[in-house]
Design an enzyme around this catalytic site. Structure first.
Site, PDB file in Angstrom:
ATOM      1  CB  THR A  60      -8.097   6.947   3.038  1.00  0.00           C
ATOM      2  OG1 THR A  60      -6.829   7.371   3.424  1.00  0.00           O
ATOM      3  CG2 THR A  60      -7.265   9.002   2.648  1.00  0.00           C
ATOM      4  CB  SER A 108      -6.571  -1.434   5.242  1.00  0.00           C
ATOM      5  OG  SER A 108      -5.695  -0.966   5.350  1.00  0.00           O
ATOM      6  CB  THR A 139      -4.969   2.702  -0.063  1.00  0.00           C
ATOM      7  OG1 THR A 139      -3.783   3.381   1.068  1.00  0.00           O
ATOM      8  CG2 THR A 139      -6.263   3.105  -0.836  1.00  0.00           C
ATOM      9  CG  ASP A 140      -1.962   1.946   4.960  1.00  0.00           C
ATOM     10  OD1 ASP A 140      -1.568   2.699   3.504  1.00  0.00           O
ATOM     11  OD2 ASP A 140      -2.279   2.226   5.906  1.00  0.00           O
TER      12      ASP A 140
END
Ligand code: ASP
Length: 387
Positions: A60, A108, A139-140
């Site tokens: 993101t 990710s 971030t996942d």
């Protein structure tokens, strides 16, 4: 147009410096311009300006939104990392001499273990020529990127991961501030010997403890009851505690046994995760074992409990040589060594982190006691003061 984007359009050509061989590993490295003289906003570092390589993998933070207010409607992994750093100029040039390298540009979730392996080599290579490295990721699965690098990078120089919950191009995006703070932290050297840390939302987290705990909010990352390592308040970097491995700084024990340069180039073992729940059946474990998994982590209820059907499937798989790590789905607390053949306790590692430690362990040895020892020691590093 976003203000940062507008600013980038008027940037002048950058002064080229020697790239070093980083460019050959993955993607091209972009040079940094000469640092501009200080002008108030950020505290200058003493000369020479620390060198920081920013390695982009997507997510993101590199996302482009449909409009300035489409917070959730965006495409991740679109902007090159060189563009992100360019938008932070000239301010970022006052804290570090920054170069960029595009390792990949995707979600990710789309990365594989072989790519993780290449990322470790890329980070270690960059650390030969720089004082610190920042890796931008989605971030996942950032907590998995972070723990993997924590377990495999050989250099004790700062490795800082960052990302964002909002794409670069929306109003109120956390992306530029997170990247700026991550570069600032890497340049400061304050996390030398900490292993990999994560910097988001002004907070510094240890790789082994940090988890993504919210799907949408900006404060999505937490280290649970361990708490964060510190914070960044503008030019104040506050580090209040250290991961226990920092105690081994400068000693051979600081490095993990997982030197990927010495682990054969064949595919690393498959290790899967089976989630337990009320009435969970045997199918997942059976399927993983039949597919050739070398290890399975169970995300058990409470302190590692799994359903009777799963227990039966586990017993069968152990007979066929599959090694299990018992973890908890609760998110805190620990599963200690259960003293059951073929099953080790994952201590307080989350299932997804226990999976990485088991995978690297099985790539190195099949000795169950040795692997349990690794989970008890480097998997659960503790301070042991000595007089
Ligand atoms: N889907 C994104 C990812 O690559 C989410 C994010 O970066 O926050 O993980």
């Amino acid at each position: 147009m976003h203000q940062l984007a507008r600013r980038s359009t008027v940037l002048i050509a950058l002064v080229t410096i020697a790239l070093g061989p980083t460019a050959s590993l993955a993607g091209a490295a972009e040079p940094h311009p000469k640092p501009t003289p200080k002008s108030g906003a950020a505290e200058p570092h003493p000369k020479p300006t620390p060198k920081v390589a920013v390695i982009g993998t997507g997510g993101t933070i590199a996302g482009v939104s449909k409009s300035k207010v489409s917070f959730d409607d965006y495409e991740a992994g679109k902007l090159p990392v060189s563009r992100l750093v360019r938008d932070l100029r000239p301010d970022v040039d006052r804290i570090a001499a920054v170069t960029t390298q595009q390792f990949g540009n995707k979600d990710s979730n789309n990365y594989s273990i072989p790519e993780y392996r290449r990322l470790t080599a890329t980070v270690d290579h960059a650390l030969k020529y720089n004082d610190g490295v920042v890796v931008t990721t989605g971030t996942d699965t950032m907590e998995e990127f972070a723990y993997w690098l924590d377990l495999t990078v050989r250099s004790d120089k700062p490795v800082v991961l960052t990302g964002a919950m909002r794409p670069w191009t929306v109003i109120g995006s956390d992306a530029p501030a997170n990247l700026y703070n991550a570069i600032h932290l890497a340049a400061s050297g304050r996390t030398t010997c900490f292993g990999t840390v994560v910097m988001l939302n002004d907070e510094i987290h240890a790789a082994r403890e940090v988890r993504k705990t919210d799907a949408l909010r900006l404060n999505a990352f937490s280290s649970g009851s361990s708490g964060e390592l510190g914070v960044i308040d503008q030019n104040r970097i506050r580090v209040n505690r250290a991961p226990a491995r920092a105690e081994q700084c400068g000693k051979s024990g600081w490095k993990t046994p997982f030197d990927l340069g010495r682990i054969a180039r064949r595919p690393l073992p498959e290790v899967e995760i089976a989630y337990s729940y009320q009435g969970a059946g045997p199918e997942a474990i059976k399927a993983f074992a039949d597919a050739g998994a070398a290890g399975v982590v169970t995300a058990g209820t409470g302190a590692g409990g799994i359903s009777p059907a799963m227990t039966e499937a586990r017993d069968d798989a152990v007979k066929n040589g599959v090694l299990f790590a018992s973890a908890s789905r609760t998110g805190s607390g620990a599963v200690y060594d259960p003293h059951v053949r073929g099953v080790i306790g994952a201590e307080d590692l989350t299932p997804q982190k226990a999976r990485l430690l088991l995978l690297l362990s099985l790539a190195t040895t099949h000795n169950e006691h040795r692997i349990q020892k690794w989970f008890d020691t480097l998997g659960t590093a503790q301070f042991r003061p000595r007089r």
